[in-house]
Design a protein around this motif. Structure first.
Motif, PDB file in Angstrom:
ATOM      1  N   UNK A  89       0.860  -1.181   0.000  1.00 57.93           N
ATOM      2  CA  UNK A  89       0.000   0.000   0.000  1.00 57.93           C
ATOM      3  C   UNK A  89       0.894   1.227   0.000  1.00 57.93           C
ATOM      4  N   UNK A  90       0.295   2.394  -0.050  1.00 59.31           N
ATOM      5  CA  UNK A  90       1.051   3.645  -0.059  1.00 59.31           C
ATOM      6  C   UNK A  90       0.649   4.519   1.109  1.00 59.31           C
ATOM      7  N   UNK A  91       1.607   5.267   1.612  1.00 59.75           N
ATOM      8  CA  UNK A  91       1.300   6.216   2.680  1.00 59.75           C
ATOM      9  C   UNK A  91       0.693   7.468   2.046  1.00 59.75           C
ATOM     10  N   UNK A  92       0.299   8.482   2.830  1.00 54.90           N
ATOM     11  CA  UNK A  92      -0.383   9.649   2.252  1.00 54.90           C
ATOM     12  C   UNK A  92       0.433  10.407   1.213  1.00 54.90           C
ATOM     13  N   UNK A  93       1.761  10.265   1.218  1.00 53.56           N
ATOM     14  CA  UNK A  93       2.594  10.924   0.212  1.00 53.56           C
ATOM     15  C   UNK A  93       2.907  10.026  -0.974  1.00 53.56           C
ATOM     16  N   UNK A  94       2.441   8.772  -0.943  1.00 52.41           N
ATOM     17  CA  UNK A  94       2.679   7.863  -2.047  1.00 52.41           C
ATOM     18  C   UNK A  94       3.846   6.919  -1.843  1.00 52.41           C
ATOM     19  N   UNK A  95       4.487   6.935  -0.667  1.00 48.35           N
ATOM     20  CA  UNK A  95       5.593   6.022  -0.395  1.00 48.35           C
ATOM     21  C   UNK A  95       5.066   4.592  -0.329  1.00 48.35           C
ATOM     22  N   UNK A  96       5.719   3.680  -1.043  1.00 49.36           N
ATOM     23  CA  UNK A  96       5.278   2.280  -1.077  1.00 49.36           C
ATOM     24  C   UNK A  96       5.772   1.559   0.171  1.00 49.36           C
ATOM     25  N   UNK A  97       4.822   1.024   0.928  1.00 49.97           N
ATOM     26  CA  UNK A  97       5.098   0.234   2.132  1.00 49.97           C
ATOM     27  C   UNK A  97       4.551  -1.165   1.914  1.00 49.97           C
ATOM     28  N   UNK A  98       5.290  -2.159   2.363  1.00 49.57           N
ATOM     29  CA  UNK A  98       4.836  -3.541   2.289  1.00 49.57           C
ATOM     30  C   UNK A  98       4.841  -4.158   3.681  1.00 49.57           C
ATOM     31  N   UNK A  99       3.851  -4.996   3.944  1.00 50.99           N
ATOM     32  CA  UNK A  99       3.816  -5.818   5.154  1.00 50.99           C
ATOM     33  C   UNK A  99       3.999  -7.259   4.716  1.00 50.99           C
ATOM     34  N   UNK A 100       5.010  -7.910   5.282  1.00 52.95           N
ATOM     35  CA  UNK A 100       5.373  -9.264   4.876  1.00 52.95           C
ATOM     36  C   UNK A 100       5.108 -10.226   6.028  1.00 52.95           C
ATOM     37  N   UNK A 101       4.321 -11.249   5.779  1.00 52.67           N
ATOM     38  CA  UNK A 101       4.068 -12.285   6.782  1.00 52.67           C
ATOM     39  C   UNK A 101       5.309 -13.174   6.855  1.00 52.67           C
ATOM     40  N   UNK A 102       6.164 -12.889   7.829  1.00 47.22           N
ATOM     41  CA  UNK A 102       7.494 -13.501   7.876  1.00 47.22           C
ATOM     42  C   UNK A 102       7.628 -14.448   9.055  1.00 47.22           C
ATOM     43  N   UNK A 103       8.022 -15.678   8.767  1.00 47.94           N
ATOM     44  CA  UNK A 103       8.325 -16.643   9.828  1.00 47.94           C
ATOM     45  C   UNK A 103       9.663 -16.303  10.479  1.00 47.94           C
ATOM     46  N   UNK A 104       9.775 -16.626  11.760  1.00 51.21           N
ATOM     47  CA  UNK A 104      11.062 -16.551  12.424  1.00 51.21           C
ATOM     48  C   UNK A 104      11.513 -15.177  12.862  1.00 51.21           C
ATOM     49  N   UNK A 105      10.654 -14.178  12.799  1.00 47.35           N
ATOM     50  CA  UNK A 105      11.015 -12.847  13.293  1.00 47.35           C
ATOM     51  C   UNK A 105      10.457 -12.703  14.706  1.00 47.35           C
ATOM     52  N   UNK A 106      11.336 -12.790  15.683  1.00 49.98           N
ATOM     53  CA  UNK A 106      10.900 -12.798  17.083  1.00 49.98           C
ATOM     54  C   UNK A 106      11.043 -11.444  17.758  1.00 49.98           C
ATOM     55  N   UNK A 107      11.277 -10.386  16.973  1.00 47.32           N
ATOM     56  CA  UNK A 107      11.288  -9.052  17.555  1.00 47.32           C
ATOM     57  C   UNK A 107       9.891  -8.705  18.071  1.00 47.32           C
TER      58      UNK A 107
END
Length: 315
Positions: A120-138
């Motif tokens: 998706x894009x933020x209000x200024x048009x910056x492309x952001x992605x959300x990735x369903x990632x295994x193994x990220x324990x942060x």
């Protein structure tokens, strides 16, 4: 001498327009913590806003230069064209519903390199992605009231660079920067940094016909992690020996930095992990007040009169 390899992304910095709208989107919609409110050290009439996890740890950071008069940028070759954050795999549907409820125009999930991705894009048009990632324990930032901790954004996952040609950039990433070429699919190649930490991926897409234009809604630079200043200095020497035009080591208050451009034109930074964001304010108060480096402090009144007032989350 073997190349010194980065051990992850440090941060991504982009150009925004309205600083208040930027704060509202990244703290409310994505639930990131505003960890530092400062200015662009090279242009102190502009804010520099940092978002990340609770402490603003390296590899969780997305930062912005809000420039109200900035024209709209144009994606194309020579730019980082997408910034991806990781979320828990089971949170993909939750985020789809949240973005829809907040009227954020998100693409349908796609499968890429064995991962599900929402763009998706933020209000200024910056492309952001959300990735369903295994193994990220942060843990991410669990202080956003509307986002349960189990669904919180974890941190940076990858950046995508768009180039006219793959080979010159690939040679730098795999050669001078010691990354490993992994999966290739069509015109997309994935490079991985050393170690098992999250936030170690660089994707490169090639074959772009048009040159990108850096302005509002585009990435300004991509920063990689150096554990300390000594390693950073060694890295600088190796880059110079290889013919790269590299800046001096610059004091950015929360880390030190060097900058250079990769062959395709993307501006790279190498930033140290330390001293971090608690160097000038306590952990619980991060991002609450305007912080200036010592050399700009004598001009505080002038700077504050130039900057627009901000309404911070929870205040």
């Amino acid at each position: 001498m073997d190349p010194i390899a980065p051990h992850g992304l440090h941060h991504v910095t982009a150009v925004a327009t309205d600083p208040q709208r930027n704060i509202d989107f990244y703290t409310t919609v994505l639930g990131l913590r505003l960890v530092k409110q400062t200015v662009n050290f090279d242009r102190p009439e502009l804010y520099h806003l940092y978002y990340g996890d609770e402490e603003g740890r390296p590899s969780t950071l997305l930062t912005f230069f809000p420039w109200p008069e900035a024209p709209a940028g144009q994606l194309g070759s020579g730019l980082a064209t997408a910034t991806a954050f990781s979320i828990p795999p089971e949170s993909l549907g939750w985020w789809q519903q949240r973005l829809a409820a907040l009227k954020v125009d998100a693409d349908a999930p796609v499968r890429r390199t064995d991962e599900e991705v929402i763009a998706f894009r933020d209000p200024d048009g910056l492309v952001i992605e959300l990735v369903a990632a295994d193994g990220d324990f942060r843990s991410g930032w669990d202080g956003a009231a509307a986002i349960p901790a189990e669904h919180a954004v974890r941190g940076l996952h990858a950046i995508t660079m768009t180039e006219a040609a793959l080979e010159p950039t690939a040679d730098l990433l795999a050669g001078m920067l010691g990354m490993t070429l992994g999966a290739e699919s069509g015109d997309r190649a994935r490079f991985t940094m050393v170690g098992d930490n999250p936030g170690t991926l660089v994707d490169v897409t090639a074959g772009a016909d048009e040159k990108g234009r850096q302005a509002g809604g585009t990435v300004h630079h991509v920063a990689f992690r150096a554990p300390d200043r000594e390693t950073q200095a060694q890295w600088r020497e190796q880059l110079i020996e290889a013919g790269a035009k590299v800046t001096e080591i610059l004091d950015r208050q929360y880390f030190t930095s060097i900058y250079f451009r990769e062959p395709g034109g993307v501006l790279f930074e190498i930033a140290t992990d330390q001293p971090g964001f608690t160097v000038d304010e306590p952990l619980l108060e991060l991002g609450r007040t305007l912080k200036l480096p010592p050399w700009l402090e004598p001009n505080r009144e002038q700077i504050e009169n130039t900057l627009p007032a901000l309404q911070l989350p929870g205040v």
